[in-house]
Design an enzyme around this catalytic site. Structure first.
Site, PDB file in Angstrom:
ATOM      1  N   HIS A 126       0.884  -1.178   0.000  1.00 16.44           N
ATOM      2  CA  HIS A 126       0.000   0.000   0.000  1.00 16.44           C
ATOM      3  C   HIS A 126       0.924   1.230   0.000  1.00 16.44           C
ATOM      4  O   HIS A 126       2.020   1.179   0.571  1.00 16.44           O
ATOM      5  CB  HIS A 126      -0.832  -0.052   1.285  1.00 16.44           C
ATOM      6  N   GLN A 206      -4.554  -4.936   7.087  1.00 14.19           N
ATOM      7  CA  GLN A 206      -5.468  -6.033   6.742  1.00 14.19           C
ATOM      8  C   GLN A 206      -5.237  -7.236   7.649  1.00 14.19           C
ATOM      9  O   GLN A 206      -6.171  -7.978   7.959  1.00 14.19           O
ATOM     10  CB  GLN A 206      -5.288  -6.449   5.273  1.00 14.19           C
ATOM     11  N   LYS A 229     -10.312  -0.729  10.398  1.00 18.33           N
ATOM     12  CA  LYS A 229     -10.435  -1.902   9.532  1.00 18.33           C
ATOM     13  C   LYS A 229     -10.861  -3.130  10.327  1.00 18.33           C
ATOM     14  O   LYS A 229     -11.103  -4.184   9.767  1.00 18.33           O
ATOM     15  CB  LYS A 229      -9.121  -2.137   8.801  1.00 18.33           C
ATOM     16  N   CYS A 367      -4.701   2.328  -3.705  1.00 16.37           N
ATOM     17  CA  CYS A 367      -3.487   2.869  -3.070  1.00 16.37           C
ATOM     18  C   CYS A 367      -2.283   1.968  -3.293  1.00 16.37           C
ATOM     19  O   CYS A 367      -1.438   1.812  -2.407  1.00 16.37           O
ATOM     20  CB  CYS A 367      -3.682   3.099  -1.571  1.00 16.37           C
TER      21      CYS A 367
HETATM   22  C1  LIG Z   1      -5.883   0.623   4.704  1.00 19.68           C
HETATM   23  C2  LIG Z   1      -4.479   0.205   4.582  1.00 19.68           C
HETATM   24  C3  LIG Z   1      -3.437   1.064   4.960  1.00 19.68           C
HETATM   25  C4  LIG Z   1      -3.667   2.468   5.426  1.00 19.68           C
HETATM   26  O1  LIG Z   1      -4.433   2.520   6.585  1.00 19.68           O
HETATM   27  P1  LIG Z   1      -4.965   3.943   7.126  1.00 19.68           P
HETATM   28  O2  LIG Z   1      -6.024   3.534   8.101  1.00 19.68           O
HETATM   29  O3  LIG Z   1      -5.538   4.664   5.936  1.00 19.68           O
HETATM   30  O4  LIG Z   1      -3.834   4.648   7.743  1.00 19.68           O
HETATM   31  C5  LIG Z   1      -2.153   0.596   4.853  1.00 19.68           C
HETATM   32  N1  LIG Z   1      -1.899  -0.642   4.420  1.00 19.68           N
HETATM   33  C6  LIG Z   1      -2.872  -1.498   4.053  1.00 19.68           C
HETATM   34  C7  LIG Z   1      -2.503  -2.877   3.606  1.00 19.68           C
HETATM   35  C8  LIG Z   1      -4.198  -1.103   4.116  1.00 19.68           C
HETATM   36  O5  LIG Z   1      -5.158  -1.946   3.743  1.00 19.68           O
END
Ligand SMILES: *Cc1c(COP(=O)(O)O)cnc(C)c1O
Length: 409
Positions: A126, A206, A229, A367
């Site tokens: 990411h 994740q 998440k 991203c």
């Molecule tokens: C969502 C995500 C991020 C970023 O997380 P934030 O809550 O936006 O800081 C980083 N790495 C992975 C693999 C993600 O799924």
């Protein structure tokens, strides 16, 4: 109604009122959990209870409410430490999320990275776990190295072993890919890195939501994740760091709370974890995160993972029926994140039609633009599952994809 193997999905859904609504005249099917999850009533109530009865600033007042709030905040830290099996609660640094956790580490490691040094990331990162390291490398004239993968989405660990050398300062790799669903063999990655004397940061954004995380069993040096998440509020996250590391590294931001003694001549810094928590912290977020992890533990992460795997298998099988379908990410071990493209159809058009049918998915590069370049595609449609999704959700999703593809052909 129970779903597979007596998994109490209907009971779980009742805890997430946001799910029972219609979108565009159709029952909402929420499959954008990789971007953020919905919150159970237990989490929402915890936050409201805090503001109804317990709110105060922490670590500052002698008065009753300040002591209550401080106690709750530190209990949350302890609960989270236990949840990921950290040795001590002082190894849990509260941040705004994964992104801030990784930026914190990239800032703290700045003095350790010198011209000619190397930092290793993987091709499936990411942007949050790539751009901070890339920028640090630019600034320190260090080199960013990238672990390649095969076209199924498995990282090349032989290459990783060959990349490491005395100049390598860190391996930063994702636990689970938010695009491919690959569950990386992180224990093996850490063993390889540690054999070469290199510490490892896992991006657990994740991983925390789709795996049992045990930082001590993994021997992880650092583990970063976001609350939102895993059914917790936005604006709270964690950097776990092994205390031997956190003690050595300098602070991230300066201000209140992170100090010990301050004069105009000099300042000494507070002990762990406060050294890394400048300013008034997100107390409601910490309590919300604790409530979310407690909620997840009631069902059991193992049971959630098994349920999500059933959903993933069902969805993959159903999608394969569609003409021109290409599932992106067929790694040996996958979590409930399902990316795909359909020949001749733009992911955005597909996503828009799915929305009209009440199905929430993500489209685009997620991203991870360098990964898209590597795969030679502009983006994907991504369905990502959570503890409250059902077989009915998956069936509605498959039918909607078939219908949308027909309409776009
Ligand atoms: C969502 C995500 C991020 C970023 O997380 P934030 O809550 O936006 O800081 C980083 N790495 C992975 C693999 C993600 O799924």
């Amino acid at each position: 109604m129970n779903d597979f193997n007596n998994y109490p999905v209907e009971k779980i859904r009742n805890d997430f009122p946001v799910l029972s609504q219609d979108v565009n005249g159709k029952p909402l099917v929420y499959l954008d959990n990789g971007a953020t999850t919905q919150k159970p009533v237990a989490v929402i109530n915890r936050i409201s209870e805090y503001y109804l009865k317990e709110n105060s600033n922490v670590h500052r007042g002698v008065h009753h409410l300040s002591q209550v709030a401080t106690g709750l905040y530190e209990n949350a830290r302890q609960y989270i430490a236990n949840y990921i099996n950290a040795e001590e609660s002082s190894e849990i640094i509260f941040t705004r999320g994964t992104t801030e956790a990784i930026n914190l580490l990239a800032t703290a490691l700045r003095p350790w990275v010198n011209a000619g040094d190397e930092i290793v990331v993987s091709v499936m990162e990411h942007h949050s776990n790539m751009v901070p390291w890339q920028q640090l490398c630019f600034e320190r004239k260090a080199k960013l190295k990238v672990i390649p993968m095969d076209m199924e989405g498995n990282l090349d660990l032989d290459m990783l072993a060959k990349m490491l050398n005395p100049k390598t300062k860190l391996v930063a790799v994702t636990h689970i890919s938010n695009v491919l669903g690959t569950v990386n063999p992180v224990k093996e990655i850490i063993d390889i890195a540690h054999n070469a004397g290199v510490p490892v940061l896992l991006d657990g954004a994740q991983g925390i939501a789709h795996e049992v995380v045990d930082v001590r069993e993994l021997s992880a040096d650092f583990y970063a994740f976001s609350g939102h998440k895993i059914y917790a509020p936005m604006g709270i996250g964690v950097l776990y760091g092994r205390k031997t590391w956190l003690r050595r590294l300098p602070p991230y931001q300066f201000g209140g709370e992170m100090i010990d003694q301050v004069s105009f001549e000099r300042t000494t810094f507070n002990e762990l974890p406060y050294k890394y928590e400048a300013g008034t912290p997100n107390v409601e977020g910490a309590l919300g995160l604790e409530a979310a992890l407690r909620y997840v533990s009631e069902t059991g992460m193992e049971n959630i993972v098994r349920h999500e795997e059933e959903l993933l298998r069902l969805a993959e099988k159903g999608l394969e029926e569609t003409d021109g379908m290409r599932i992106i990410g067929k790694a040996n071990k996958k979590a409930a994140v399902l990316s795909f493209v359909v020949n001749g159809i733009h992911p955005y058009d597909l996503g828009t039609l799915l929305d009209q049918m009440g199905i929430a998915v993500r489209t685009g590069h997620h991203c991870a633009q360098p990964l898209m370049d590597y795969l030679g595609i502009p983006g994907t449609v991504r369905a990502s599952f959570a503890m409250y999704n059902t077989k009915e959700d998956v069936n509605a999703f498959i039918k909607a994809v078939e219908k949308a593809v027909e309409m776009l052909r």
